[in-house]
Design an enzyme around this catalytic site. Structure first.
Site, PDB file in Angstrom:
ATOM      1  N   ASP A 268       9.521 -13.005   7.320  1.00 23.18           N
ATOM      2  CA  ASP A 268       9.299 -11.587   7.040  1.00 23.18           C
ATOM      3  C   ASP A 268      10.509 -10.817   7.583  1.00 23.18           C
ATOM      4  OD1 ASP A 268       8.749 -11.862   9.732  1.00 23.18           O
ATOM      5  OD2 ASP A 268       6.993 -10.561   9.720  1.00 23.18           O
TER       6      ASP A 268
ATOM      7  N   THR B 203      -7.996 -12.084  18.215  1.00 21.83           N
ATOM      8  CA  THR B 203      -6.981 -12.001  17.170  1.00 21.83           C
ATOM      9  C   THR B 203      -5.708 -11.345  17.693  1.00 21.83           C
ATOM     10  OG1 THR B 203      -8.762 -11.732  15.587  1.00 21.83           O
ATOM     11  CG2 THR B 203      -6.555 -11.210  14.823  1.00 21.83           C
TER      12      THR B 203
ATOM     13  N   SER C  29       7.961  -4.723  11.432  1.00 28.95           N
ATOM     14  CA  SER C  29       7.704  -6.053  10.902  1.00 28.95           C
ATOM     15  C   SER C  29       7.672  -6.047   9.371  1.00 28.95           C
ATOM     16  CB  SER C  29       6.402  -6.609  11.487  1.00 28.95           C
ATOM     17  OG  SER C  29       6.257  -7.979  11.193  1.00 28.95           O
TER      18      SER C  29
ATOM     19  N   ASP D 191      11.387  -8.974  10.087  1.00 30.18           N
ATOM     20  CA  ASP D 191      11.831  -9.071  11.486  1.00 30.18           C
ATOM     21  C   ASP D 191      11.814 -10.512  11.981  1.00 30.18           C
ATOM     22  OD1 ASP D 191       9.007  -9.158  11.580  1.00 30.18           O
ATOM     23  OD2 ASP D 191       8.994  -8.458  13.660  1.00 30.18           O
TER      24      ASP D 191
ATOM     25  N   LYS E 238       4.893 -15.063  18.295  1.00 25.08           N
ATOM     26  CA  LYS E 238       5.222 -15.792  17.075  1.00 25.08           C
ATOM     27  C   LYS E 238       6.725 -15.741  16.841  1.00 25.08           C
ATOM     28  CE  LYS E 238       3.464 -11.824  14.422  1.00 25.08           C
ATOM     29  NZ  LYS E 238       2.868 -11.107  15.568  1.00 25.08           N
TER      30      LYS E 238
ATOM     31  N   ASP F  68       9.628 -12.806  12.619  1.00 20.06           N
ATOM     32  CA  ASP F  68       8.696 -13.403  13.585  1.00 20.06           C
ATOM     33  C   ASP F  68       7.627 -14.244  12.881  1.00 20.06           C
ATOM     34  OD1 ASP F  68       7.229 -11.288  12.510  1.00 20.06           O
ATOM     35  OD2 ASP F  68       6.413 -10.631  14.432  1.00 20.06           O
TER      36      ASP F  68
ATOM     37  N   GLU G 127      -1.743 -18.181  14.366  1.00 20.59           N
ATOM     38  CA  GLU G 127      -2.749 -17.331  13.743  1.00 20.59           C
ATOM     39  C   GLU G 127      -2.633 -17.469  12.234  1.00 20.59           C
ATOM     40  OE1 GLU G 127      -2.054 -13.301  14.884  1.00 20.59           O
ATOM     41  OE2 GLU G 127      -0.124 -13.159  13.876  1.00 20.59           O
TER      42      GLU G 127
ATOM     43  N   ARG H 266       3.146   2.193  15.794  1.00 15.65           N
ATOM     44  CA  ARG H 266       3.518   1.848  14.425  1.00 15.65           C
ATOM     45  C   ARG H 266       2.964   2.916  13.506  1.00 15.65           C
ATOM     46  NH1 ARG H 266       3.265  -4.207  11.937  1.00 15.65           N
ATOM     47  NH2 ARG H 266       4.384  -4.573  13.876  1.00 15.65           N
TER      48      ARG H 266
END
Length: 603
Positions: free
Chosen positions: A311, A393, A154, A313, A431, A315, A417, A58
């Site tokens: 959002d 996380t 994302s 994308d 997610k 997810d 989360e 990313r």
């Protein structure tokens, strides 16, 4: 082609880049910078190669080895396919899923990746149009594929893009898979003979377009979570939805239809995919009201009481509810929505058991949350009899742990989360904002028949299982030695050891996932995986509060996550909130010490 920009390293990198790069736009970027000898910018593009990790890639799009571009996509896919064929003997016949979002260059990057896989004899399931990120891990599991690639950044700014990798279990990759792929990338940096040629996409018998079939299969599987279809058909609750200029609209519409929910009102200005995200500063519904202004306006104009926002994308999902008493919008935090969905998951599970549907006993039922998320599922589980587990996380940990539990015959009802990511059921081991969209809508309709709003149900959950309230924020620090020194100071604060108190608040437990220390365990060794490359310390307090300090893996941030987890007998919620605010201030003053450490506030 020879260059002299006054730096031998850069001269060599420029020659290498121009030998390998066949994209005229990115070639021109580099040639222009070289011609004007802009060494500052060239160092940014070439000093450090874009790193492949558990999140894949990313970064900002542009020329250079540190950016997302055609060449770095080619290099990454060459490394990925080499490792895949080495690690999974039947990987070529099982195939790889490739999807993409609506950002600039996403279709191009997906085609480059698919072409390289096809030329190596790997079957490819390439989506023919933009899809939500959860469609890729769903397809990996549904078709029993060897891996999946999703081209997306994302909710990042518009100039970014990403390359997310799922492994054969349908979850995001973890170590050592990421390290093995990275090693193969380094060994295959030079583009292979035909890596730039995407013409094979139109001729290869190994290519399949799964969109129509997967769309139908996904919606059939999502329907299994629909419990109150009759209520959905007659519900008077009205919804506004926004895909935040991303991929979600048509998929959310189908999910609503699969539940027999009345169509929602879409935010017109944000309904069409637009990689410039023109109506929002950040295309991230987690930003709250600043990102949901248009949705609120649309909802008020159309008498809608619930806002659902994916959002770009799709997810993740945010939710807001109209408060008729004070005429304002309540934007739910990720922890609050997680509490509602966790309660709902167990409520629906009990409903199915009562209707003699095949269900496991509570002993074999699990819910998961990341360690920086609310402990509300732990409280519900203690009372209702299901198991709760924490992970590190990120959904790469929750997805893989869910798979492990399923392999042992357990049922995973829900995982979440705090960053508005929710995995309802186990169709997708990541997610999924599309399924969550329909499930939240059904919950709202059901609660309306009970005379309750979402907010009222949230406080009903607190009344039964204990009040849970969070304060999360961060400081910015660009100086790594300062961060290291700050955490080392905390570790040795009290006679060379961890502190026993933070101001007036007594600490009853300390877990350090950097060093592997955990005072809560008999042998003082942490159960969760540890990493010396990142900082993360969690303190448990005598008053039931929990606080975690951690560094961000992608940004120059020191984050803190705090929550007070009260006993159900404590009902003065405002006093509990004030107690947590006081603890947070002590945490800042005694541990973070922003003035001493020159930390920049995010306010």
């Amino acid at each position: 082609m020879a260059f002299d920009v006054g730096n031998d390293f850069l001269n060599k990198q420029l020659c290498q880049w121009l030998e390998w790069d066949k994209n005229e736009k990115t070639r021109k970027e580099i040639l222009d910078l070289a011609e004007c000898k802009n060494t500052d910018e060239l160092h940014k593009l070439f000093d450090k190669r874009i790193a492949f990790g558990t999140a894949g890639l990313r970064a900002a799009m542009g020329a250079g080895f540190s950016r997302m571009n055609d060449l770095t996509i080619i290099q990454t896919t060459q490394g990925l396919v080499k490792h895949l064929l080495e690690a999974i003997p039947d990987g070529s016949s099982r195939g790889v899923v490739v999807g993409f979002d609506s950002r600039y260059n996403s279709p191009r990057y997906a085609e480059l990746a698919a072409s390289i896989l096809l030329r190596e004899g790997v079957k490819v399931y390439l989506f023919s149009a933009i899809v939500p990120t959860p469609y890729v891990p769903y397809t990996v599991r549904k078709y029993k594929c060897a891996a999946g690639i999703m081209v997306t950044a994302s909710h990042n700014p518009k100039d970014d893009n990403g390359y997310k990798v799922y492994w054969q279990n349908g979850a995001q990759i973890t170590s050592p898979t990421d390290k093995n792929i990275a090693t193969h990338i380094e060994a295959n940096l030079e583009p292979w003979q035909n890596s730039w040629d995407t013409s094979i996409i139109s001729t290869s018998p190994l290519l399949q377009h799964p969109l129509d079939e997967i769309n139908n299969l996904y919606m059939l599987d999502v329907q299994k979570y629909c419990i109150y279809r009759d209520i959905n058909k007659s519900s008077q609750v009205r919804f506004t939805y926004t895909p935040m200029h991303g991929v979600g609209l048509q998929y959310a519409q189908r999910a609503f239809k699969s539940f027999d929910l009345s169509p929602f009102v879409a935010v017109k200005e944000q309904s069409s995919p637009d990689p410039d995200f023109p109506t929002v500063k950040f295309p991230n519904p987690e930003e709250g009201k600043s990102a949901l202004n248009l949705a609120m306006k649309t909802a008020e104009e159309n008498n809608c009481s619930i806002i659902l926002a994916n959002d770009p994308d799709a997810d993740r999902i945010a939710m807001a509810e109209w408060n008729k008493v004070d005429h304002s919008w309540k934007v739910f935090t990720g922890n609050e929505t997680g509490a509602l969905l966790g309660w709902w998951a167990f409520h629906c599970y009990q409903h199915q058991r009562q209707n003699n549907q095949q269900c496991d006993s509570g002993e074999s039922v699990y819910m998961l949350a990341s360690t920086v998320s609310s402990k509300i599922l732990r409280a519900i589980g203690k009372k209702e009899g299901f198991k709760f587990e924490e992970t590190l996380t990120g959904f790469k940990w929750m997805g893989n742990r869910s798979h492990q539990l399923q392999e042992k015959g357990h049922t995973v009802l829900f995982a979440f989360e705090e960053a508005i990511g929710f995995m309802y059921g186990s169709n997708v081991l990541d997610k999924d904002g599309i399924s969550a969209c329909a499930i939240l809508a059904e919950m709202a309709g059901y609660l309306a028949t009970q005379g309750m709003t979402m907010k009222e149900k949230l406080y009903d959950i607190y009344k039964k299982y204990g009040f849970h309230y969070s304060i999360n924020s961060y400081y910015i620090c660009h100086h790594q030695p300062t961060i290291q020194n700050m955490f080392d100071t905390i570790r040795t604060m009290e006679n060379g050891s961890y502190p026993s108190a933070c101001g007036e608040f007594k600490i009853t437990g300390t877990r350090d996932l950097t060093t592997g220390f955990d005072s809560n365990q008999p042998d003082n060794k942490a159960i969760l995986p540890t990493s010396k490359s990142s900082q993360m310390i969690t303190f448990t307090f005598e008053n039931g509060a929990v606080a975690t300090l951690r560094t961000s893996g992608t940004e120059p941030k020191i984050k803190y996550y705090t929550e007070i987890c009260a006993d159900p007998s404590l009902s003065d919620y405002e006093a509990l909130k004030e107690e947590l605010r006081h603890l947070v201030q002590n945490l800042i003053d005694n541990f973070l010490q922003p003035n001493k450490n020159n930390l920049q506030s995010n306010v």
